[in-house]
Design an enzyme around this catalytic site. Structure first.
Site, short mmCIF file in Angstrom:
data_model
loop_
_atom_site.label_atom_id
_atom_site.label_comp_id
_atom_site.label_asym_id
_atom_site.label_seq_id
_atom_site.Cartn_x
_atom_site.Cartn_y
_atom_site.Cartn_z
N TYR A 41 -49.23 -10.77 -12.02
CA TYR A 41 -48.50 -12.05 -11.98
C TYR A 41 -47.43 -11.95 -10.91
CZ TYR A 41 -45.81 -16.15 -13.24
OH TYR A 41 -45.17 -17.37 -13.18
N ASP B 297 -44.52 -5.55 -6.06
CA ASP B 297 -43.76 -6.64 -6.67
C ASP B 297 -42.91 -6.01 -7.77
OD1 ASP B 297 -42.81 -8.65 -8.26
OD2 ASP B 297 -44.64 -9.86 -8.18
N LYS C 87 -35.37 -12.09 -10.46
CA LYS C 87 -34.78 -11.98 -11.81
C LYS C 87 -33.30 -11.59 -11.80
CE LYS C 87 -38.88 -12.61 -13.89
NZ LYS C 87 -39.24 -13.88 -14.48
#
Ligand SMILES: Cc1ncc(COP(=O)(O)O)c(C=O)c1O
Length: 440
Positions: free
Chosen positions: A163, A244, A271
């Site tokens: 993801y 990632d 984040k």
């Protein structure tokens, strides 16, 4: 493996848990009804939706969140890792208040962007130069585009269960929302299969992108030997290896790349690094990132109105410099490791088909007994049991992701960990008794 009768008992328990949820949350239900008049399904962030309707939150403080229905929960979700600092951390709050006094839509360079970039460069081994964006999705969009432009090779290898944002979601089936890149999908942690796929497309592969631990896929760590193979292959074939680390950068002072000693060419971040504000970043090898130097006549373009927004930059600096220091990162992840071991021991002792995978402060519950090496291993999971777990924990005042993600944030202490362990134990006891009753 449960029998049909046992599964029926779980389905009945789930039905009554759902009915109790509806009764306990009338104001959230009404809020959702109103939201559905103006937002499709009353929702603007797919991952937050859950049936029969989502709980609306109105307040967060420290390690707790409060719902519109007046219920307080221990926040073991930590905003899918972005909430690492907890709610309303006083130092971050003060930073934002100070920033307010000096204006926040500047339209010019600000000093905090250099400070945050320096902190990031000093922490993450692969990052020699960095650029900021507004989200992890955007960071990945730019990382893949950079790799493609720098290599002149169109194909990007991604992994099942990976993801990298809403348009970069790689499940077992293809998403209709997938961004129109030339993606080739491989199986996570499958060394031989992936190597064969890479070899088959060697001349066209410019990018290999993966999470060193799949986060949304269920906190499934990569096998270090798998990462080593990818590192070796991409170096040998002139492809760009992108990690990632939007979620996993929290797993050690220098991210998972530092913990495992594998250095990618590019890294994406997001984040918590923005101190709880919208954030994304991509960075890596100087020779690649220098292509963005606007003084070059052939510079790659990378714009974004809010790339250097004042709140994110200022809060990000305070977060990395003063709060999530190297020592704090080590301690938080040790706390997460201990909690995960404790929860797995509860399941193991009770011979309950449940396990908590993950690393450090990130974990995910799976109703699967066997080893979990990739998302294919999760297809055997009992979805009803996982839903029941979520409803049960909610009733016990614990807030986690419906899909089972649990994150340990900084304000979580021993008392909160004890409460989670007690709640998990109570769920296991109750459900085991239910299953046993059906088999006697
Ligand atoms: C590994 C990973 N990459 C990228 C993203 C996308 O980040 P954002 O939601 O900020 O666009 C996420 C979000 O959950 C993520 O977990």
């Amino acid at each position: 493996m449960l029998t049909d009768t046992q599964n029926q008992a779980i389905a009945a328990a789930l039905e009554s848990a759902r009915a109790r949820f509806v009764d306990a949350n009338p104001r959230s239900r009404e809020q959702h009804r109103k939201a559905a008049e103006v937002l499709p399904g009353g929702n603007t962030r797919t991952s937050l939706f859950s049936e029969p309707f989502p709980v609306t939150l109105v307040r967060g403080s420290g390690a707790r969140v409060t719902s519109l229905d007046g219920r307080e929960y221990i926040d073991f979700l930590g905003e899918y890792t972005a909430g690492l600092y907890g709610h309303s951390h006083p130092a971050l709050r003060q930073t934002v208040l100070d920033a307010l006094d000096n204006g926040w839509v500047m339209g010019g360079h600000i000093r905090h962007e250099e400070e945050l970039a320096r902190l990031i460069r000093d922490r993450f081994p692969s990052i020699e130069l960095v650029r900021f964006a507004n989200s992890g999705t955007e960071a990945n969009l730019f990382a893949i585009s950079t790799a493609r432009a720098a290599t002149g090779k169109n194909k990007a290898v991604v992994f099942e269960g990976g993801y990298h944002g809403g348009v970069f979601t790689f499940g077992l089936t293809r998403s209709a929302m997938e961004a129109p890149f030339d993606f080739v999908k491989a199986q996570y942690n499958d060394i031989d299969g992936t190597r064969a796929l890479l070899d088959a497309h060697a001349a066209e592969i410019g990018t290999v992108i993966l999470e060193p631990m799949q986060g949304s896929g269920g906190c499934i760590p990569a096998d270090p030997a798998f990462l080593a193979m990818l590192r070796e292959w991409t170096s040998a074939h002139g492809a760009i290896l992108v990690f990632d680390e939007v979620m996993t950068s929290r797993l050690s002072p220098g991210g998972l790349q530092a913990l495992w000693g594998v250095t990618p060419d590019l890294t994406t971040l997001g984040k918590y690094i923005g101190g709880g504000f919208s954030f994304g970043a991509f960075g890596g090898r100087a020779d690649l990132m220098e292509r963005f130097d606007p003084r070059r006549p052939d510079a790659f373009a990378h714009a974004g109105t809010f790339n250097n927004n004042v709140f994110t930059m200022a809060a990000g600096v305070v977060g990395l410099r003063d709060i999530y220091t190297a020592d704090v990162a080590v301690a938080l992840n040790a706390c997460g490791d201990a909690l995960r071991a404790r929860l797995n021991e509860i399941a193991g002792k009770a011979r309950f088909p449940m396990q908590f995978t993950g690393l450090g402060s990130m974990m995910n519950v799976h109703m699967v007994a066997g080893a979990v090496r990739n998302v294919r291993d999760l297809t055997a999971g009992n979805a009803a049991l996982r839903d029941l777990f979520w409803f049960d924990l909610l009733e016990q005042g614990v807030w986690i992701a419906r899909r089972g993600m649990i994150n340990v944030s900084l304000p979580i202490g021993e008392a909160e960990c004890d409460q989670l362990a007690t709640a998990v134990e109570a769920f296991v006891d109750r459900t085991n008794a239910l299953v046993r009753k059906e088999s006697s």
